[in-house]
Design an enzyme around this catalytic site. Structure first.
Site, PDB file in Angstrom:
ATOM      1  N   MET A  61      89.075  33.333 -41.309  1.00  0.00           N
ATOM      2  CA  MET A  61      89.590  31.829 -40.931  1.00  0.00           C
ATOM      3  C   MET A  61      88.452  30.865 -41.963  1.00  0.00           C
ATOM      4  O   MET A  61      89.063  29.786 -42.262  1.00  0.00           O
ATOM      5  CB  MET A  61      89.490  31.483 -39.672  1.00  0.00           C
TER       6      MET A  61
ATOM      7  N   ASP B 218      93.120  37.538 -37.410  1.00  0.00           N
ATOM      8  CA  ASP B 218      91.721  37.778 -36.825  1.00  0.00           C
ATOM      9  C   ASP B 218      90.955  38.724 -37.609  1.00  0.00           C
ATOM     10  O   ASP B 218      91.778  39.076 -38.847  1.00  0.00           O
ATOM     11  CB  ASP B 218      91.568  38.365 -35.280  1.00  0.00           C
TER      12      ASP B 218
ATOM     13  N   HIS C 290      84.686  26.539 -29.837  1.00  0.00           N
ATOM     14  CA  HIS C 290      83.542  26.381 -28.950  1.00  0.00           C
ATOM     15  C   HIS C 290      82.520  27.633 -29.518  1.00  0.00           C
ATOM     16  O   HIS C 290      81.389  27.411 -28.906  1.00  0.00           O
ATOM     17  CB  HIS C 290      83.993  26.191 -27.560  1.00  0.00           C
TER      18      HIS C 290
ATOM     19  N   ALA D  67      92.241  33.365 -35.099  1.00  0.00           N
ATOM     20  CA  ALA D  67      91.345  34.188 -34.249  1.00  0.00           C
ATOM     21  C   ALA D  67      91.673  34.480 -32.957  1.00  0.00           C
ATOM     22  O   ALA D  67      91.224  34.262 -32.022  1.00  0.00           O
ATOM     23  CB  ALA D  67      89.830  33.119 -34.163  1.00  0.00           C
ATOM     24  N   GLY D  68      93.138  35.063 -33.177  1.00  0.00           N
ATOM     25  CA  GLY D  68      93.596  35.287 -31.621  1.00  0.00           C
ATOM     26  C   GLY D  68      93.457  36.662 -31.024  1.00  0.00           C
ATOM     27  O   GLY D  68      94.068  36.906 -30.045  1.00  0.00           O
ATOM     28  N   GLY D  69      92.416  37.241 -31.338  1.00  0.00           N
ATOM     29  CA  GLY D  69      92.076  38.376 -30.795  1.00  0.00           C
ATOM     30  C   GLY D  69      93.149  39.471 -30.796  1.00  0.00           C
ATOM     31  O   GLY D  69      93.678  39.575 -31.877  1.00  0.00           O
TER      32      GLY D  69
END
Ligand code: SAH
Ligand code: 2HI
Length: 363
Positions: free
Chosen positions: A250, A229, A267, A206-208
């Site tokens: 993911m 991502d 988060h 989820a590294g953008g």
């Protein structure tokens, strides 16, 4: 007659002042937003030295009738430390004049600086981040489990909202904010180099748009970095031999590597979802046996070590993530539960950049 205030009266007026401070907290945020939109920090930066009110109003193209307004905006923003007030000599022997300069936090608003957090100000104070709060009572009293405040207010999840055709600007705004935050890790990464030493491959889950992977790639060109991502985020991106972008989910599966990086990801998710992500991470590093690891960069709520103001900021983040995603910021005990719950055997916490900590998790 005795006009001295009684104890009761002075307690009451102190209480009133205290309450009003909380009520008008938002004005500081909104004044900051105006300053960012106007480009006040950029104007001071380009000027190269503190700027007078008239000069500033001119370069910002303000209507002459608004000079007094600019003065009052800056009066608050210098009082609260966002800008500095100094004096400059007047032209041709005239009296010295008040001028405005940058302070460390407003230097972070200068768009031409490599570390610029203007995109965070823009996104965090955008109507899509604020409007939902008007529905909090409806949300708390309706009997719909698992609905986020954002969904309750708008009828769709924040991810659905970002991924709509018509909202490509908002998706960009969000991704630019995440990239800006990642860019702040430049210095922190140098200090925390040991964390990445000895790795041959890393997946930034989820590294953008790959903000932090690019920094890691610069520092360790031999590590094969994969930014993983959603398709709509990475589809149009291309890297090079050791920095590539892979689309996927993911919650389904994560490409294998020596290490997995999760920055500002867990988060966004509740405990059940976070456990699922962590278990998939464990699977992804299983080929490396005991030498694999998961590197988590997140906020750690720690009321005993942090001062009151820092904890307050972290608790505010917690409510922001709650309202947008039913996500949460976690205390040490909660991190431990997730880590051991996903089947890992140990972990190590190091404070890293600003309000975030680095948690290394070992199988
Ligand atoms: N780690 C990045 C981005 C954090 S924002 C950084 O710190 O800069 C959270 C990211 O999670 C977004 O880019 C979003 O697209 C991604 N995401 C959300 N759901 C996902 C999923 N199911 N699989 C992979 N990525 C997902
Ligand atoms: C842009 C930035 C942010 C936002 C919304 C935006 O929501 C943030 O910086 C915050 C929050 O205020 C955020 C940070 C990390 C994250 C989600 C939100 O994973 O459009």
């Amino acid at each position: 007659m005795d006009f001295s205030t009684s104890n009761e009266e002075s307690e009451l007026s102190q209480a009133q002042t205290e309450l009003y401070k909380h009520v008008y907290n938002f004005v500081g945020s909104m004044a900051l937003k105006s300053a960012m939109e106007l480009g006040i920090a950029d104007a001071i930066h380009s000027h190269g030295k503190p700027i007078t009110l008239l000069e500033l109003a001119t370069v910002l193209n303000l209507h002459p009738s608004k000079i007094g307004v600019l003065h009052r905006l800056l009066r608050l923003l210098t009082h609260n430390g966002l800008f500095a007030r100094t004096t400059v000599p007047g032209i041709e022997g005239a009296e010295e004049e008040t001028a405005y300069g940058l302070t460390p936090p407003s230097k972070l608003l200068v768009k031409s600086n490599s570390t610029c957090l203007a995109p965070i100000v823009k996104g965090a104070l955008h109507s899509s981040s604020l409007d939902m709060w008007g529905s909090s009572k409806k949300w708390l009293t309706e009997d719909k489990e698992d609905l986020t405040l954002f969904e309750s207010a708008t009828g769709e999840s924040f991810w659905e909202f970002l991924n709509k055709e018509t909202e490509s600007d908002t998706l960009s705004m969000f991704q630019e904010a995440m990239a800006a935050d990642s860019n702040m890790f430049k210095l922190a990464l140098k200090e925390g180099m040991h964390v990445f030493e000895g790795l041959t491959s890393l997946v930034d889950v989820a590294g953008g748009r790959g903000g932090i992977s690019k920094l890691i790639h610069e520092a360790f060109p031999d590590i094969k970095c994969t930014v993983f991502d959603q398709p709509q985020v990475v589809a149009s991106l291309s890297g090079d031999e050791n920095l590539n972008f892979v689309a996927g989910d993911m919650f389904m599966s994560i490409p294998p590597a020596d290490a997995v990086l999760l920055k500002w990801v867990l988060h966004d998710w509740n405990d059940e979802q976070s456990l699922k992500i962590l278990k998939n991470c464990k699977e992804a590093i299983s080929g490396r046996g005991k030498d694999g690891k998961v590197i988590i960069i997140e906020i750690l709520i720690d009321e005993t070590s942090d001062d009151r103001e820092l904890t307050e900021l972290k608790l505010k983040y917690d409510l922001v993530l709650l309202s947008m995603f039913n996500g949460k910021e976690r205390e040490k005990k909660e991190w431990e539960e997730l880590i051991y719950g996903a089947g890992f055997s140990s972990y190590k916490i190091t404070p890293i950049c600003g309000i975030k900590s680095l948690i290394e998790v070992f199988p």
